[in-house]
Design an enzyme around this catalytic site. Structure first.
Site, PDB file in Angstrom:
ATOM      1  N   GLY A 238       0.826  -1.216   0.000  1.00 15.28           N
ATOM      2  CA  GLY A 238       0.000   0.000   0.000  1.00 15.28           C
ATOM      3  C   GLY A 238       0.852   1.254   0.000  1.00 15.28           C
TER       4      GLY A 238
ATOM      5  CG  ASN B 210       0.772   1.547   4.764  1.00 17.70           C
ATOM      6  OD1 ASN B 210       0.495   2.301   5.695  1.00 17.70           O
ATOM      7  ND2 ASN B 210       0.344   1.775   3.517  1.00 17.70           N
TER       8      ASN B 210
ATOM      9  CB  SER C  20      -5.776   1.530  13.359  1.00 13.06           C
ATOM     10  OG  SER C  20      -6.750   2.499  13.721  1.00 13.06           O
TER      11      SER C  20
ATOM     12  CE1 TYR D 107      -8.620   0.348   9.625  1.00 13.44           C
ATOM     13  CE2 TYR D 107      -9.025   1.419  11.732  1.00 13.44           C
ATOM     14  CZ  TYR D 107      -8.253   1.275  10.591  1.00 13.44           C
ATOM     15  OH  TYR D 107      -7.123   2.049  10.420  1.00 13.44           O
TER      16      TYR D 107
END
Ligand code: NAP
Length: 248
Positions: free
Chosen positions: A7, A87, A139, A151
């Site tokens: 990414g 990433n 994250s 997520y």
């Protein structure tokens, strides 16, 4: 160092690639949908006449066969992979009770399974070399985040994977760590972060004027984690959040 960054065509990943090339690393990065963005990264690196060499390959990290092939190609291009930065990541937000199977799977497959496939494909050569550095971009969602069941689960899983691989392969000279970005301006946050969450960050982040992170502050953390000085830092989840460590 010889680095593979997933990414790397936009946002945080692109900045890790550009700053890494400036520091003299040789890098292969991947994109999945936006080849023009990947070309722009190469153009930028050419313009600043960075010391390191940079190439890109297309890769959907959800596809474990493609991951194995791209790792082989990147290994050939670089002459070995010493550093892996996982990433690539996506969000598909919504309340858990309304989340579709597709939104759940897309996020878990990209953020968590993709990271696992890349680590599994790269680790054997790092073990043979007796050296390796893996940095997983996690994250703050890992602490739990309303509207982000998929997520949050993917990033919490990523942190568990990070600690496990650190324990399994630390004795082989390989460190595996996770970095936790707070709020950084990228396509991801521009497209999906609701205004109330932006306001939350601005109001509560204990930084001057509640400012967001600067991309260079994250690439500097990655650079530190792959440096010889960080050899004793292993299995850690390191927050670059400006001090705002709990989501709403
Ligand atoms: P972004 O600007 O949306 O960039 C995402 C990158 O991931 C792009 O290069 C994209 O490639 C790639 N990608 C998406 N799906 C992929 C797939 N299936 N296979 C391979 N590559 C894929 O996002 P960002 O903000 O830079 O985020 C980068 C990482 O930081 C993510 O893991 C994200 O969870 C994490 N993060 C970001 C923030 C933030 O504030 N921005 C905060 C916490 C964590 P294409 O360009 O080809 O689509």
């Amino acid at each position: 160092m010889k680095m593979l960054v997933t990414g790397g065509s936009r946002g945080i990943g692109a900045n890790i690639v550009v700053d890494g090339a400036k520091r003299g690393h040789d890098i292969v990065f991947t994109y999945v949908s936006d080849e023009n963005a990947a070309r722009d990264v190469i153009r930028l690196i050419d313009d600043i006449q960075a010391e390191g060499t940079v190439d890109y390959l297309r890769l959907d990290v959800r596809d474990s066969t493609a991951v194995a092939e791209v790792v082989e190609q990147a290994t050939d291009l670089l002459g070995g992979i010493e550093v892996l930065v996982n990433n690539a990541g996506i969000t598909r937000d919504g309340p858990a009770i309304a989340m579709t199977d597709e939104d759940w799977r897309d996020v878990i497959d990209t953020n968590l399974s993709g990271t696992f496939y890349l680590c599994r494909a790269v680790l054997p050569q790092m073990i043979d070399a007796g050296f390796g550095r893996i940095v997983n971009v996690s994250s703050l969602g890992h602490v739990g985040s309303s509207g982000q069941a998929n997520y949050s689960a993917s990033k919490a899983g990523m942190n568990g994977l990070t600690r496990t691989l650190a324990k399994e392969y630390g004795r082989k000279g390989i460190t595996v760590n996770a970095v936790v970005p707070g709020f950084f301006e990228t396509d991801m946050t521009r497209e999906s972060l609701p205004q109330e969450l932006r306001d939350f960050w601005g109001n509560y982040c204990p930084m001057p004027e509640g400012r967001p992170g600067r991309l260079s502050e994250l690439s500097a953390l990655v650079e530190y984690l792959i440096s010889p000085e960080a050899a004793f830092i292993n299995g850690q989840t390191i927050h670059a959040t400006g001090g705002l460590d709990w989501g709403p």
